[in-house]
Design an enzyme around this catalytic site. Structure first.
Site, PDB file in Angstrom:
ATOM      1  CG  ASP A 156      66.427  13.958 -15.274  1.00  0.00           C
ATOM      2  OD1 ASP A 156      66.113  14.777 -16.154  1.00  0.00           O
ATOM      3  OD2 ASP A 156      66.702  12.773 -15.508  1.00  0.00           O
ATOM      4  CG  ASP A 161      62.909  14.045 -19.330  1.00  0.00           C
ATOM      5  OD1 ASP A 161      63.500  14.006 -20.426  1.00  0.00           O
ATOM      6  OD2 ASP A 161      63.475  13.824 -18.247  1.00  0.00           O
TER       7      ASP A 161
END
Length: 197
Positions: free
Chosen positions: A149, A167
């Site tokens: 991330d 995401d």
């Protein structure tokens, strides 16, 4: 005169048979390859390319401010699901659960897209979610169950969970499904092939 009327009758019969053959013999063209090629595959490639770039150019937990106090690139590893869910579960449980759920979701979404009659808001949303799920599945399968991330949206010290391209695709797809369910018409309805007389 009689020849013209019989020619018209033959033309009508041929058109009716063609319509019947089109509806019964060959199914209408499905949008799976179009949606996969135009949405799902580019999302997977963009997701993996951005993760590889961040991994090769930044140290873990390094942060670069893009818009000070609003948007940073911060390299982190997420052992949980989207937005760090299940990060505290035992590693083997978390990995087995997330891998199986990701595979199941991708299969279900692929079937739903294949069964779509045409490109619609819902089928586009399914393609977005499938691309995001596949992007994170690749990380979990080949990076020890951890997902890279790197996008950190925040307002000074008020933080939104760090996320990635996959995401984002999942979130946009889910938002489209909700909006289409609330405000859209039934754009997946099948065409009427009944013969009008």
């Amino acid at each position: 005169m009689p020849e013209q009327s019989s020619a018209k009758a033959l033309a009508n019969v041929a058109a009716t048979q063609a319509e019947g053959n089109e509806s019964a013999g060959s199914p209408p063209r499905r949008p799976f390859l179009l949606l996969f090629g135009a949405i799902t595959l580019p999302i997977i490639l963009l997701d993996q390319a951005t993760k590889l770039f961040v991994r090769s150019h930044m140290a873990l937990y390094e942060s670069i401010a893009l818009i000070p106090n609003y948007l940073d690139i911060t390299y982190t590893l997420n052992p949980g699901a989207a937005f760090s869910m299940l990060a505290g579960a035992p590693p083997w449980v978390r990995r087995a659960f997330l891998l199986s759920m990701s595979c199941a979701a991708i299969i279900v979404l692929a079937v739903l897209i294949v069964r779509s009659e045409r490109v619609s808001t819902i089928s586009v949303a399914f393609a977005l979610v499938m691309g995001g799920a596949a992007g994170n599945l690749i990380d979990r399968a080949f990076r020890g169950g951890q997902v890279i991330d790197f996008m950190r949206a925040h307002y000074y010290d008020l933080n939104y969970p760090i996320f990635n391209v996959a995401d984002s695709a999942i979130s946009i797809g889910v938002a489209l499904i909700i909006l289409a369910s609330l405000f859209g018409r039934d754009d997946e309805s099948k065409p009427d092939h009944s013969i009008k007389r």
